[in-house]
Design a protein around this motif. Sequence first.
Motif, PDB file in Angstrom:
ATOM      1  N   SER A 181       0.825  -1.204   0.000  1.00  0.00           N
ATOM      2  CA  SER A 181       0.000   0.000   0.000  1.00  0.00           C
ATOM      3  C   SER A 181       0.861   1.257   0.000  1.00  0.00           C
ATOM      4  O   SER A 181       0.596   2.218  -0.722  1.00  0.00           O
ATOM      5  CB  SER A 181      -0.923  -0.016   1.221  1.00  0.00           C
ATOM      6  OG  SER A 181      -1.799   1.084   1.232  1.00  0.00           O
TER       7      SER A 181
ATOM      8  N   SER B 250       2.637   1.621  -3.473  1.00  0.00           N
ATOM      9  CA  SER B 250       1.685   1.994  -4.516  1.00  0.00           C
ATOM     10  C   SER B 250       1.191   3.422  -4.332  1.00  0.00           C
ATOM     11  O   SER B 250       0.977   4.149  -5.315  1.00  0.00           O
ATOM     12  CB  SER B 250       0.503   1.016  -4.516  1.00  0.00           C
ATOM     13  OG  SER B 250       0.911  -0.277  -4.882  1.00  0.00           O
TER      14      SER B 250
ATOM     15  N   ARG C 264      -4.030   1.834  -0.841  1.00  0.00           N
ATOM     16  CA  ARG C 264      -3.555   1.708  -2.220  1.00  0.00           C
ATOM     17  C   ARG C 264      -2.947   0.335  -2.494  1.00  0.00           C
ATOM     18  O   ARG C 264      -2.180   0.175  -3.449  1.00  0.00           O
ATOM     19  CB  ARG C 264      -2.538   2.806  -2.539  1.00  0.00           C
ATOM     20  CG  ARG C 264      -3.168   4.058  -3.137  1.00  0.00           C
ATOM     21  CD  ARG C 264      -3.740   3.765  -4.516  1.00  0.00           C
ATOM     22  NE  ARG C 264      -4.480   4.885  -5.078  1.00  0.00           N
ATOM     23  CZ  ARG C 264      -5.796   4.894  -5.249  1.00  0.00           C
ATOM     24  NH1 ARG C 264      -6.523   3.867  -4.872  1.00  0.00           N
ATOM     25  NH2 ARG C 264      -6.397   5.920  -5.803  1.00  0.00           N
ATOM     26  N   SER C 265      -3.262  -0.653  -1.677  1.00  0.00           N
ATOM     27  CA  SER C 265      -2.718  -1.988  -1.895  1.00  0.00           C
ATOM     28  C   SER C 265      -3.283  -2.579  -3.179  1.00  0.00           C
ATOM     29  O   SER C 265      -4.494  -2.651  -3.358  1.00  0.00           O
ATOM     30  CB  SER C 265      -3.065  -2.895  -0.712  1.00  0.00           C
ATOM     31  OG  SER C 265      -2.572  -4.188  -0.922  1.00  0.00           O
ATOM     32  N   ARG C 266      -2.392  -3.006  -4.078  1.00  0.00           N
ATOM     33  CA  ARG C 266      -2.832  -3.590  -5.352  1.00  0.00           C
ATOM     34  C   ARG C 266      -2.051  -4.868  -5.608  1.00  0.00           C
ATOM     35  O   ARG C 266      -1.178  -4.927  -6.474  1.00  0.00           O
ATOM     36  CB  ARG C 266      -2.659  -2.588  -6.478  1.00  0.00           C
ATOM     37  CG  ARG C 266      -3.734  -1.491  -6.399  1.00  0.00           C
ATOM     38  CD  ARG C 266      -3.635  -0.488  -7.481  1.00  0.00           C
ATOM     39  NE  ARG C 266      -4.784   0.404  -7.435  1.00  0.00           N
ATOM     40  CZ  ARG C 266      -4.726   1.697  -7.698  1.00  0.00           C
ATOM     41  NH1 ARG C 266      -3.574   2.251  -8.007  1.00  0.00           N
ATOM     42  NH2 ARG C 266      -5.806   2.430  -7.655  1.00  0.00           N
TER      43      ARG C 266
ATOM     44  N   PHE D  53      -0.568  -6.646  -9.119  1.00  0.00           N
ATOM     45  CA  PHE D  53      -0.392  -5.670 -10.185  1.00  0.00           C
ATOM     46  C   PHE D  53       1.074  -5.250 -10.250  1.00  0.00           C
ATOM     47  O   PHE D  53       1.636  -4.779  -9.254  1.00  0.00           O
ATOM     48  CB  PHE D  53      -1.252  -4.428  -9.931  1.00  0.00           C
ATOM     49  CG  PHE D  53      -2.692  -4.594 -10.308  1.00  0.00           C
ATOM     50  CD1 PHE D  53      -3.197  -3.983 -11.443  1.00  0.00           C
ATOM     51  CD2 PHE D  53      -3.544  -5.368  -9.542  1.00  0.00           C
ATOM     52  CE1 PHE D  53      -4.527  -4.131 -11.795  1.00  0.00           C
ATOM     53  CE2 PHE D  53      -4.872  -5.533  -9.873  1.00  0.00           C
ATOM     54  CZ  PHE D  53      -5.373  -4.915 -11.012  1.00  0.00           C
TER      55      PHE D  53
ATOM     56  N   GLN E 180      -0.184  -1.119 -12.998  1.00  0.00           N
ATOM     57  CA  GLN E 180      -0.772   0.014 -12.275  1.00  0.00           C
ATOM     58  C   GLN E 180      -0.831   1.249 -13.156  1.00  0.00           C
ATOM     59  O   GLN E 180      -1.846   1.950 -13.193  1.00  0.00           O
ATOM     60  CB  GLN E 180       0.031   0.305 -11.009  1.00  0.00           C
ATOM     61  CG  GLN E 180      -0.117  -0.751  -9.934  1.00  0.00           C
ATOM     62  CD  GLN E 180       0.449  -0.277  -8.607  1.00  0.00           C
ATOM     63  OE1 GLN E 180      -0.067   0.638  -7.991  1.00  0.00           O
ATOM     64  NE2 GLN E 180       1.522  -0.911  -8.170  1.00  0.00           N
TER      65      GLN E 180
ATOM     66  N   ALA F 203      -4.763   1.965 -13.484  1.00  0.00           N
ATOM     67  CA  ALA F 203      -5.259   2.682 -12.309  1.00  0.00           C
ATOM     68  C   ALA F 203      -5.728   4.088 -12.684  1.00  0.00           C
ATOM     69  O   ALA F 203      -5.051   4.789 -13.444  1.00  0.00           O
ATOM     70  CB  ALA F 203      -4.179   2.750 -11.242  1.00  0.00           C
TER      71      ALA F 203
ATOM     72  N   TRP G  73      -6.565  -7.032 -17.119  1.00  0.00           N
ATOM     73  CA  TRP G  73      -5.870  -7.711 -16.020  1.00  0.00           C
ATOM     74  C   TRP G  73      -6.567  -9.026 -15.689  1.00  0.00           C
ATOM     75  O   TRP G  73      -5.919 -10.044 -15.454  1.00  0.00           O
ATOM     76  CB  TRP G  73      -5.842  -6.814 -14.783  1.00  0.00           C
ATOM     77  CG  TRP G  73      -5.000  -7.361 -13.660  1.00  0.00           C
ATOM     78  CD1 TRP G  73      -3.687  -7.090 -13.423  1.00  0.00           C
ATOM     79  CD2 TRP G  73      -5.420  -8.285 -12.652  1.00  0.00           C
ATOM     80  NE1 TRP G  73      -3.251  -7.789 -12.320  1.00  0.00           N
ATOM     81  CE2 TRP G  73      -4.297  -8.538 -11.832  1.00  0.00           C
ATOM     82  CE3 TRP G  73      -6.619  -8.932 -12.360  1.00  0.00           C
ATOM     83  CZ2 TRP G  73      -4.348  -9.400 -10.737  1.00  0.00           C
ATOM     84  CZ3 TRP G  73      -6.673  -9.796 -11.273  1.00  0.00           C
ATOM     85  CH2 TRP G  73      -5.543 -10.016 -10.472  1.00  0.00           C
TER      86      TRP G  73
ATOM     87  N   LEU H 288     -11.406   1.033  -9.876  1.00  0.00           N
ATOM     88  CA  LEU H 288     -10.473   0.327 -10.755  1.00  0.00           C
ATOM     89  C   LEU H 288     -11.186  -0.586 -11.737  1.00  0.00           C
ATOM     90  O   LEU H 288     -10.882  -0.598 -12.926  1.00  0.00           O
ATOM     91  CB  LEU H 288      -9.444  -0.470  -9.952  1.00  0.00           C
ATOM     92  CG  LEU H 288      -8.197  -0.952 -10.700  1.00  0.00           C
ATOM     93  CD1 LEU H 288      -7.364   0.222 -11.158  1.00  0.00           C
ATOM     94  CD2 LEU H 288      -7.359  -1.867  -9.824  1.00  0.00           C
TER      95      LEU H 288
ATOM     96  N   SER I 223      -9.125  -9.434  -7.738  1.00  0.00           N
ATOM     97  CA  SER I 223      -7.963  -9.102  -6.926  1.00  0.00           C
ATOM     98  C   SER I 223      -8.455  -8.445  -5.650  1.00  0.00           C
ATOM     99  O   SER I 223      -9.474  -7.742  -5.671  1.00  0.00           O
ATOM    100  CB  SER I 223      -7.025  -8.158  -7.674  1.00  0.00           C
ATOM    101  OG  SER I 223      -5.927  -7.785  -6.876  1.00  0.00           O
TER     102      SER I 223
ATOM    103  N   LEU J 281      -8.510  -5.683  -3.325  1.00  0.00           N
ATOM    104  CA  LEU J 281      -8.155  -4.275  -3.204  1.00  0.00           C
ATOM    105  C   LEU J 281      -8.756  -3.774  -1.896  1.00  0.00           C
ATOM    106  O   LEU J 281      -9.949  -3.938  -1.663  1.00  0.00           O
ATOM    107  CB  LEU J 281      -8.691  -3.485  -4.392  1.00  0.00           C
ATOM    108  CG  LEU J 281      -8.313  -4.050  -5.769  1.00  0.00           C
ATOM    109  CD1 LEU J 281      -8.986  -3.243  -6.868  1.00  0.00           C
ATOM    110  CD2 LEU J 281      -6.801  -4.050  -5.957  1.00  0.00           C
TER     111      LEU J 281
END
Length: 513
Positions: free
Chosen positions: A124, A127, A163-165, A168, A173, A177, A221, A244, A266, A268
Amino acid sequence: MHRPPAPEAEAALAEELAAVRPDLARPYADALPGARAAVLTRLWRALAYEPLPWIARREPGHDGMTLHLTDGRRLHGPHPDPYATTGYVTEVRLDGRPHDRAARLMAALAVPYGAQFAAELDDSTASLALSRADQPDGGPEPTTSAEWEQRIVDGHPYHPNCRSRPGFSVAEQLAYAPEHRPVVRLGLAELTGGTDGCRVVGDWPDRFRDGRRVLVPVHPWQADHVLKCPAAPGGIAAHPLMSLRTLALPDGGPGAGPHLKTALSSRLTSSVRDISVASVERSMTISAFAETVAARTDGLLHVTRTLGAVTAGTPDLAAVLREPPDAYAASGAGERVVPVAALPATGLPRSRPWLAEFARLMLAVGLRLLDLGVALEAHGQNLLVVLSPLGAPVRLVYRDLADIRISPARLARHGVPLPNLTGRNITDDETALRRKLFGSLVAGALGATAGSAPALREALSTAVPDLPRTADRTSLVAEPLPTKALTLMRLSPTRSGDIWTELSPLFTSVRPV
C-alpha cells in the motif's frame, strides 16, 4: 514482474519503475516519506479505536496516547483523530523504539495473521507513493465526474490498505489505475446462447452482442491473470474510475457514456472485486426499487439506473452496465457532478458554512431513506454530489446498489411494496440498518470530507437540529458512532462479514430528542 512481500516492496517497486518509467524514479523517491506517514496514520487510527484482542487498554496522556499490549509492551503515538485524512502520524514508538513505516511496525508487533497484513501495508505504501509521483502540476479543473475520480490519488481515506494492489506490476498500475489517467482497452469474451450458467438481464446493448453470441466486456488484467486466456480481438476503449474495475465508456461525449462494472478478482483494500451471479440476477429488481424510493426524496436524490447485466455463471466473468452520474446534472445550467471522495480536491469543504450545508443535505437524504426502510452504503465512492455553478451542494446521486439494506417492516409502515428479493439485502435488524448508513455516510463520507473531528463536530452540530426528529436521528445524536474495524477485519481471515467498532458521540452541543 510482481513485488515480493514486506519489507521489500518499496525497493522492488523502485527497481521496476526504473525499467518502465525512469522519469518517475525521483518523484517516487520524494513521495515515499509522505506515503509512509499516510499509511501509518491509517494504521494508528485502527490501533487507537478498533477492538484488537492484543491491546489491553489505551491510556491518553498530555503528549499523545499509549497502548498497553497484552504481552506487556507499550506502543506510544500522537493524540488520535478518527476523522483525520492528512498523514499526521510520522512516527510511533514500540517500547521506545521508533517506527515510521506501517509494515515494519506490524511485523514488530508479531500478532496473529500480522505477517500477511504487513506485506499488504508495504504494498500500500509503495503503490501510494507511485500514485502521488505521477500527478500533473496544475491543469484545468475537471468537467466530468470521471475526470474528478482521477483526482482521487490516496484511495480509501481510513483503510491502511488504501492503495494496496496485490498482483499488479508497476506497468499494470500505470496502465489500469485511474489516478494515472490511462485509457484501458477492454476485451470481449464470447458466450453462446447455450453456455451453461449464462444469464442476461435488462437491456444488454447490441454493441455487446454478435448474433446469438453475448459479448462480456473483460478487464485486461482479469483476462491475463484470472481467465488465463485472451479475450476476443477488438474490444473497447474506456476510462477507469476509482474502483479500478468500473470504467466510463466515452459514448456521446465527455461524461455521457454509461459506466461499466467488470469483474476484477484481486483483493483491493478489503474485498475481492468480482461480480456474483446473484448480484447480476437481482440487479434490475434492486435498480427499479431504488428508483421508486428515491422519488420520495423531493428531488434531493437520484440513483443511477442499472441498464443491463450479464454473467457467465461465475463471479470471474460478468459485467454490469449503469447510467453515468453526469446524467443528473441539469443540462445547460452549469452544474457539475463530483464524487464525494473528490470533494477535498475542490477546496469547497474548507468553508465552514459549505460543510454544514453539505452535511445537512447528506443527512436529510440518508435519514429520509432509512426511515422509509432503505439503508444506503453511502461512502465517498458510491455517493456523488451535484454542485451549482457557484459550488453549492444541491442534490445527491447514488450508484452501486449491491450492498444496500432493505427493511420489510419499515417499508410496510410507509406503504412501500417490498421488492422480490431475498438474502443479505433484506433485514429488519435496527443495528444493522443504522450501521450500514451511519458507518458509511457519517464516519466515512462526511468524516473524510471534513478531515478532522472538530470540523465534523461543528458541521453536524449546525446541520442536525434542522432535521426531522425521528428515532434514527435520536440514535445518531445520542449513541456512539459505528464504523467498520477495517484492520481487525484484515487480521481475522477466519471470520466472514463486517466487524464493527464504535467512536465517541460527536454531538456534544445537540440535545437528544
